[in-house]
Design a protein around this motif. Structure first.
Motif, PDB file in Angstrom:
ATOM      1  N   UNK A  64      42.664  42.645  49.480  1.00  9.93           N
ATOM      2  CA  UNK A  64      41.763  43.796  49.580  1.00  9.93           C
ATOM      3  C   UNK A  64      41.732  44.486  48.218  1.00  9.93           C
ATOM      4  N   UNK A  65      40.535  44.636  47.683  1.00 16.09           N
ATOM      5  CA  UNK A  65      40.389  45.184  46.333  1.00 16.09           C
ATOM      6  C   UNK A  65      40.635  46.687  46.303  1.00 16.09           C
ATOM      7  N   UNK A  66      41.243  47.148  45.220  1.00 12.36           N
ATOM      8  CA  UNK A  66      41.399  48.579  44.955  1.00 12.36           C
ATOM      9  C   UNK A  66      40.691  48.906  43.641  1.00 12.36           C
ATOM     10  N   UNK A  67      39.977  50.016  43.646  1.00 15.34           N
ATOM     11  CA  UNK A  67      39.177  50.405  42.485  1.00 15.34           C
ATOM     12  C   UNK A  67      39.688  51.707  41.890  1.00 15.34           C
ATOM     13  N   UNK A  68      39.517  51.828  40.613  1.00 13.03           N
ATOM     14  CA  UNK A  68      39.789  53.080  39.900  1.00 13.03           C
ATOM     15  C   UNK A  68      38.964  53.058  38.621  1.00 13.03           C
ATOM     16  N   UNK A  69      38.457  54.215  38.263  1.00 11.86           N
ATOM     17  CA  UNK A  69      37.626  54.287  37.063  1.00 11.86           C
ATOM     18  C   UNK A  69      36.392  53.414  37.169  1.00 11.86           C
ATOM     19  N   UNK A  70      35.882  53.245  38.379  1.00 12.64           N
ATOM     20  CA  UNK A  70      34.670  52.476  38.661  1.00 12.64           C
ATOM     21  C   UNK A  70      34.816  50.973  38.460  1.00 12.64           C
ATOM     22  N   UNK A  71      36.063  50.483  38.357  1.00 11.33           N
ATOM     23  CA  UNK A  71      36.265  49.045  38.209  1.00 11.33           C
ATOM     24  C   UNK A  71      37.379  48.579  39.144  1.00 11.33           C
ATOM     25  N   UNK A  72      37.364  47.296  39.438  1.00  7.37           N
ATOM     26  CA  UNK A  72      38.396  46.709  40.295  1.00  7.37           C
ATOM     27  C   UNK A  72      39.683  46.560  39.484  1.00  7.37           C
ATOM     28  N   UNK A  73      40.744  47.186  39.982  1.00  7.99           N
ATOM     29  CA  UNK A  73      42.002  47.208  39.248  1.00  7.99           C
ATOM     30  C   UNK A  73      43.044  46.236  39.786  1.00  7.99           C
ATOM     31  N   UNK A  74      43.079  46.066  41.112  1.00  5.94           N
ATOM     32  CA  UNK A  74      44.104  45.186  41.676  1.00  5.94           C
ATOM     33  C   UNK A  74      43.696  44.756  43.082  1.00  5.94           C
ATOM     34  N   UNK A  75      44.457  43.750  43.568  1.00  8.87           N
ATOM     35  CA  UNK A  75      44.243  43.245  44.918  1.00  8.87           C
ATOM     36  C   UNK A  75      45.528  43.416  45.720  1.00  8.87           C
ATOM     37  N   UNK A  76      45.390  43.939  46.923  1.00 11.66           N
ATOM     38  CA  UNK A  76      46.524  44.048  47.838  1.00 11.66           C
ATOM     39  C   UNK A  76      46.472  42.894  48.835  1.00 11.66           C
ATOM     40  N   UNK A  77      47.590  42.225  48.997  1.00 11.21           N
ATOM     41  CA  UNK A  77      47.647  41.075  49.894  1.00 11.21           C
ATOM     42  C   UNK A  77      48.613  41.355  51.041  1.00 11.21           C
ATOM     43  N   UNK A  78      48.110  41.225  52.272  1.00 18.98           N
ATOM     44  CA  UNK A  78      48.953  41.399  53.444  1.00 18.98           C
ATOM     45  C   UNK A  78      49.778  40.150  53.720  1.00 18.98           C
ATOM     46  N   UNK A  79      50.648  40.253  54.700  1.00 19.66           N
ATOM     47  CA  UNK A  79      51.492  39.113  55.075  1.00 19.66           C
ATOM     48  C   UNK A  79      50.631  38.018  55.698  1.00 19.66           C
ATOM     49  N   UNK A  80      50.925  36.774  55.354  1.00 15.49           N
ATOM     50  CA  UNK A  80      50.173  35.658  55.931  1.00 15.49           C
ATOM     51  C   UNK A  80      50.572  35.459  57.390  1.00 15.49           C
TER      52      UNK A  80
END
Length: 286
Positions: A64-80
């Motif tokens: 799941x993408x996280x944005x800051x400063x109007x750009x994509x900064x990182x991805x959060x990954x849940x447990x498989x």
């Protein structure tokens, strides 16, 4: 001359699925009468028995993408949360009852309220001639539907279609990465130089009593020789190579006048895993 084989990832078919009942407190496989065999695990294979397909889904969760400063900064990954849907041609009734937690009451069988914990290994053959294995140390199995249809001029088969939900390993020391994090899935490749079939069984099925053997101990590789037109090679008769699972094999490529060895459908040297048919192709000399 030694034939070198490149290690690859793609596989074909499903050679076997091994199952074991796991103790919910210790994480060790259950052996003997309360388990699936004297070794603690069994292969879904035999006369008119075997797995027809095994589909693994949800092996990795999309981030799941996280944005800051109007750009994509990182991805959060849940447990498989992997799930395996696999169908069988047939299997032993005792194995069917045990992996589903069914109990004999009166003249029939009922589903237990507590499903057993089941470990699983799925084996398939790589195009490089080495077996690949998808492993789960813990999970639950169900048969969500049973379909019956009328026979016509053909028999309408009703065979079990299982759903397996993988769970975190019970034992804290199973399926750890280099950072100490635990995972629900592990992949093994028989092409790795340090691979050992028994070491894999010991890791996925801790407490098993196989002691270096496997449920299928005698293996035969049937070898057929043909030219590059698919015709028999004059002077060469089909042969077979036999041994025990885990032993090394060599496919013979005898010299024959007028022909030169070209290729084979498996590696010319390797480790016995399962019985199979091999085609060795010779090219006609100009």
């Amino acid at each position: 001359m030694t034939q070198l084989t490149r290690q690859t990832i793609a596989t074909h078919g499903v050679r076997n699925v091994w199952l074991a009942i796991v103790d919910p407190f210790t994480g060790k496989v259950v052996v003997g009468d309360d388990g699936l065999s004297e070794t603690g695990f069994t292969g879904v294979d035999g006369v008119e028995q075997g797995v027809t397909q095994a589909n693994i889904t949800a092996l990795m969760e999309k981030g799941v993408a996280e944005y800051a400063g109007d750009v994509k900064k990182r991805m959060n990954h849940g447990a498989s949360s992997p799930e395996v849907a696999f169908n069988v041609m047939d299997l032993q009734a005792d194995t069917y009852h045990k992996v589903l937690g069914m109990q004999k009451v009166g003249a029939g069988w009922v589903q237990s309220t507590n499903l057993p914990h089941v470990a699983m290994i799925i084996g398939s053959m790589g195009y490089d001639g080495h077996m690949s294995y998808d492993a789960f140390a813990n999970g639950e199995m169900i048969v969500p539907t049973i379909n019956h249809k009328t026979d016509t001029n053909n028999q309408s088969e009703s065979a079990p279609a299982f759903t397996y939900d993988a769970l975190d390993p019970i034992s804290d020391d199973q399926f750890l990465d280099n950072d100490g994090a635990q995972h629900v899935y592990k992949y093994f490749d028989a092409g790795d130089s340090d691979f050992s079939l028994q070491a894999m069984f010991d890791e996925v099925f801790p407490g098993n009593t196989a002691g270096g053997t496997t449920p299928v101990s005698n293996v035969t590789i049937n070898v057929h020789y043909q030219d590059d037109d698919g015709k028999d090679v004059n002077g060469l008769s089909d042969t077979s190579v036999t041994g025990k699972t885990g032993d090394g094999y060599t496919i013979p490529t005898p010299t024959e006048t007028g022909y030169t060895y070209e290729k084979a459908t498996v590696a010319l040297t390797g480790t016995f895993t399962t019985s199979q048919n091999v085609v060795v192709t010779y090219k006609k000399n100009a």
